[in-house]
Enzyme design. Structure first.
Site, PDB file in Angstrom:
ATOM      1  N   LYS A 203       0.866  -1.203   0.000  1.00 45.72           N
ATOM      2  CA  LYS A 203       0.000   0.000   0.000  1.00 45.72           C
ATOM      3  C   LYS A 203       0.885   1.230   0.000  1.00 45.72           C
ATOM      4  CE  LYS A 203      -2.694   1.591   3.710  1.00 45.72           C
ATOM      5  NZ  LYS A 203      -3.962   1.622   4.450  1.00 45.72           N
TER       6      LYS A 203
HETATM    7  C1  R5P Z   1      -3.011   4.726   8.441  1.00 44.73           C
HETATM    8  O1  R5P Z   1      -2.009   4.608   9.072  1.00 44.73           O
HETATM    9  C2  R5P Z   1      -3.882   3.622   8.263  1.00 44.73           C
HETATM   10  O2  R5P Z   1      -3.111   2.483   8.098  1.00 44.73           O
HETATM   11  C3  R5P Z   1      -4.899   3.681   7.143  1.00 44.73           C
HETATM   12  O3  R5P Z   1      -5.313   2.379   6.903  1.00 44.73           O
HETATM   13  C4  R5P Z   1      -4.429   4.246   5.840  1.00 44.73           C
HETATM   14  O4  R5P Z   1      -3.794   5.456   5.993  1.00 44.73           O
HETATM   15  C5  R5P Z   1      -5.591   4.377   4.859  1.00 44.73           C
HETATM   16  O5  R5P Z   1      -6.523   5.248   5.321  1.00 44.73           O
HETATM   17  P1  R5P Z   1      -6.738   6.683   4.671  1.00 44.73           P
HETATM   18  O6  R5P Z   1      -7.413   6.419   3.352  1.00 44.73           O
HETATM   19  O7  R5P Z   1      -7.605   7.403   5.624  1.00 44.73           O
HETATM   20  O8  R5P Z   1      -5.406   7.309   4.462  1.00 44.73           O
END
Ligand code: R5P
Length: 295
Positions: A203
């Site tokens: 990711k």
């Molecule tokens: C952040 O540390 C988390 O792991 C979230 O899963 C990730 O950032 C994704 O969430 P967002 O779309 O709010 O950035």
């Protein structure tokens, strides 16, 4: 002794039809074991080859995040539409019904709160507990260039070793510190390191320039995080651009659960990722669902 086969029907061995030996649909995953592929096929829809993951693990370092004050109220209507739920084991066991059929991607690193140096994470879930919770993958934050870079990479490699023993894929999550430039050069470095060290998928954040080089140089699937809340059309445009440039899905949180109409927004994101809608088409759908009180 079993009874003799007494059927009068002629046996059909179809000797002229060779058994199919199909490649697994997901980039870079063909040489993984059956259980690992099966779990990845629960996260990534085999029909589109893509995934819409709903991320609501933010509380692991920032407590009751806006939109997640009551996960038991805000998440169930959304969870129905996601391919996978990214969350912590505390929320899984306290809030998510075990009858769910959704793929679970379990946050498995943590430690410091938002009040401290975030890169100082450790493994936060043992692999036997991940197996007990029947997760489809575990996720670990990797802080390339951060103060605790090596420690976070060690977290990744330890989870990969443990995951390999029981068929659980690891999602490497590239975390960008305050002092690091968020550009394609950095994302190429961070995603590639995660993949080289055994992450089954990675990711990262979308970057406007040269994102294609990030997905091209990463030998396993890349999904994008949503990042901070944007206007809905901008978030849908980002998702479209990321998919068009080689991302195989989104792992989106704030842009969904902080939207004025989270259910409508998640449906619009699904249309972008799985059905190829343009941002304009998806935004019109979002507005129409929102107007119809599909919130
Ligand atoms: C952040 O540390 C988390 O792991 C979230 O899963 C990730 O950032 C994704 O969430 P967002 O779309 O709010 O950035």
């Amino acid at each position: 002794m079993p009874e003799a086969d007494s059927s009068s029907k002629q046996k059909e061995y179809f000797p002229g039809i060779p058994q199919k030996n199909e490649l697994f649909f997901l980039k870079g995953s063909n040489n993984l074991d059956w259980g690992m592929k099966n779990r990845l096929a629960r996260i990534f829809n085999p029909a589109s080859g893509k995934t819409v993951m709903l991320a609501f693990d933010h509380g692991y370092f920032q407590g009751p995040t806006t939109g997640l004050e009551r996960v038991d109220i805000s998440i169930p209507p959304l969870a129905l539409q996601a391919d996978a739920l990214m969350l912590t084991r505390g929320i899984l066991r306290s809030v998510i019904p075990p009858s769910t059929h959704k793929a679970i991607v379990m946050r498995a690193s943590g430690g410091p709160s938002i009040l401290k140096e975030l890169s100082n994470e450790h493994i936060a879930v043992a692999m036997d507990d991940a197996v007990r919770m029947n997760v489809s993958a575990v996720a670990v934050q990797v802080f390339v260039g951060g103060e605790f870079e090596t420690q976070s990479i060690r977290n990744l490699t330890r989870l990969v070793d443990a995951g390999m023993r029981c068929g659980i894929p690891v999602l490497g999550v590239t975390a960008v510190g305050k002092d690091l430039v968020r550009d394609a050069r950095y994302m190429r470095l961070a995603t590639r390191i995660c993949a080289e060290l055994g992450a089954a998928f990675v990711k990262t954040y979308y970057v406007d320039e040269d994102f294609e080089s990030v997905t091209a140089s990463c030998p396993v699937p890349v999904v994008i995080a949503g990042g901070k809340k944007l206007p809905e059309l901008d978030a849908l445009t980002m998702a479209r651009n990321a998919i068009d440039q080689g991302a195989l899905g989104v792992d989106m949180g704030r842009n969904i659960f902080q939207s004025d109409a989270p259910v409508a927004m998640l449906e619009a994101v699904r249309k972008i990722v799985h059905e190829g809608l343009s941002p304009k088409e998806a935004f019109e759908m979002y507005q129409s669902l929102k107007g119809g009180k599909r919130r």
